[in-house]
Write an enzyme that holds these catalytic residues in place. Structure first.
Site, short mmCIF file in Angstrom:
data_model
loop_
_atom_site.label_atom_id
_atom_site.label_comp_id
_atom_site.label_asym_id
_atom_site.label_seq_id
_atom_site.Cartn_x
_atom_site.Cartn_y
_atom_site.Cartn_z
N SER A 19 0.79 -1.23 -0.09
CA SER A 19 -0.08 0.05 -0.13
C SER A 19 0.93 1.38 0.08
O SER A 19 0.32 2.34 -0.63
CB SER A 19 -1.10 0.02 1.11
OG SER A 19 -1.70 -1.03 1.11
N PHE A 20 2.08 1.11 0.61
CA PHE A 20 2.91 2.48 0.36
C PHE A 20 4.25 2.00 0.03
O PHE A 20 5.23 2.77 0.22
CB PHE A 20 3.08 3.16 1.98
CG PHE A 20 3.63 2.29 2.97
CD1 PHE A 20 2.69 1.53 3.95
CD2 PHE A 20 4.86 2.05 3.11
CE1 PHE A 20 3.26 1.02 4.84
CE2 PHE A 20 5.30 1.35 4.08
CZ PHE A 20 4.54 0.72 5.08
N ASP A 128 0.78 -7.03 13.16
CA ASP A 128 -0.04 -7.58 12.04
C ASP A 128 0.49 -8.98 11.60
O ASP A 128 1.26 -9.23 10.81
CB ASP A 128 0.35 -6.79 10.99
CG ASP A 128 -0.79 -7.04 9.74
OD1 ASP A 128 -1.68 -7.65 9.88
OD2 ASP A 128 -0.49 -6.58 8.49
#
Length: 403
Positions: A19-20, A128
């Site tokens: 995502s980044f 996570d």
């Protein structure tokens, strides 16, 4: 023209994205070693790569922690060069038809508990824990489990005084809902206990093939999180673990019994599974399910596989596949629950033919830049030309890198 970062690493093809950040295959022009190069645009709204690289540097030296080789900026991009790793446990789970044997689950559990313990010893929680964030090594480190992706990691205590962060409520869900602890669903600040509870769900996912709260539908993300939370809380641990050794239920009950700032007894948890491993008569030969599938599906004869493996080692052949690079998701805060991976249904081959082709690829040593989709038999990727690789590199980097 040759693209370089840090004036040392040649940039190759794109082999992953998060995502980044995007991940590229790279080569150390001094040694010829292949590396993974993660790029993040400096203009991104919430830059994370610099923070993540600092955490990686704090973790350096630990078993199963990827080596960071260079960090810096090139043109419009923040860059992190790191050790190239093998497939994730999620990729291998799919390769093994979404079911691991008890032996493989226990071999993994032992190492995964140790990785989490090490991160905690460095004053951080991961937040996570999921199969995608555990990767196998390559070559001589092919049996070693690595932990990656510190994009959501948080310091839980002061490094000098060991003062624990305060208990808080009304926190947004951080991590992946499928594996999140019940306290995380309830909005309670995460601590060491939550990483370990998440690992318990990962282990049962490996046992079962899926978790009872997967595939739930809802109109909004918030409603989906609520449905997952409700199903998780209404499923007794004994029901979740029914049909599997009691140690899995004992593990989860222990994690849920911990108080917010308790230090978990990691040795106790490891020993739980080690005792079970020995009672089952398993051998610490580090032959995982994917090793047996790799060489022609010899799952029924582990003794023969062990002998074959020893013979390959004596002949100097690398015993593990070199199949892909780390796919650090770099998922930002509030990561959404993802749908279960699709079943292995090849487009143009039967399941048996697909497995035979994948096994043959692994047997002869697939190149490290093969994608994870190739591992599951969906496509056949090959190395791209230099001109193709350059065409996939962001223009801001091309103008900044020496030709």
């Amino acid at each position: 023209m040759e693209l370089r970062v840090g004036n040392r690493y040649r940039l190759g093809r794109k082999i992953g994205s998060g995502s980044f950040g995007d991940i590229y295959l790279g080569t150390d022009i001094t040694t010829g070693e292949e590396v993974a190069i993660k790029l993040e645009c400096v203009k991104t709204k919430h830059p994370q790569l610099h923070i993540e690289s600092k955490i990686y540097k704090m973790m350096q030296g630990g078993v199963g922690i990827p080596t960071i080789k260079w960090c810096g900026a090139e043109g419009d991009y923040n860059v992190m060069v790191m050790e190239l790793l093998g497939p994730s446990l999620e990729d291998l789970f799919n390769f093994c038809s979404r079911k691991f044997s008890l032996k493989t689950v226990l071999l993994l559990a032992d190492q995964m508990i140790s990785r989490i313990e090490y991160i905690h010893s460095k004053n951080f929680i991961h937040r996570d824990v999921k199969p995608d964030n555990f990767l196998m090594g390559l070559g001589k480190k092919g049996n070693l489990v690595y932990i990656i992706d510190f994009g959501l990691a948080k310091k839980y205590r002061d490094a000098r005084t060991h003062q624990h962060i305060p208990y808080r409520e009304n926190k947004n869900l951080t991590g992946t809902a499928r594996y999140a602890s019940i306290n995380t669903h309830l909005g309670i600040e995460q601590s060491r206990r939550d990483d370990l509870e998440s690992l318990g769900y990962v282990l049962m996912y490996f046992n079962l093939g899926s978790l009872p709260w997967q595939g739930l539908k809802a109109a909004t993300k918030r409603q989906k999180y609520e449905r997952i939370s409700e199903k998780k809380m209404s499923t007794p641990i004994e029901v979740l673990c029914k049909g599997y050794p009691s140690e899995f239920a004992t593990y989860l009950n222990f994690c849920r019994s911990l108080r917010f700032d308790d230090k978990p007894d990691y040795s106790y948890l490891r020993q739980l599974f080690r005792n079970l491993f020995h009672r089952q008569g398993f051998s610490y030969d580090y032959v995982f399910d994917w090793n047996m599938l790799k060489f022609g599906g010899a799952r029924e004869d582990p003794e023969r596989d062990r002998r074959d493996r020893e013979e390959r080692i004596r002949q100097g052949r690398i015993p593990l596949p070199r199949v892909m690079l780390p796919t650090s998701s770099g998922r930002p805060r509030g990561t959404q629950e993802v749908a279960p991976a699709p079943p292995l249904t090849p487009d143009s081959h039967t399941g048996m033919e697909r497995e035979r082709k994948v096994s043959m690829r692994l047997h002869r040593g697939a190149p490290v830049n093969v994608s994870s989709s190739d591992l599951t038999g969906r496509q056949d990727c090959s190395r791209i030309s230099t001109s193709q690789a350059h065409s996939r590199v962001p223009s801001g980097l091309q103008s900044a890198v020496p030709r």
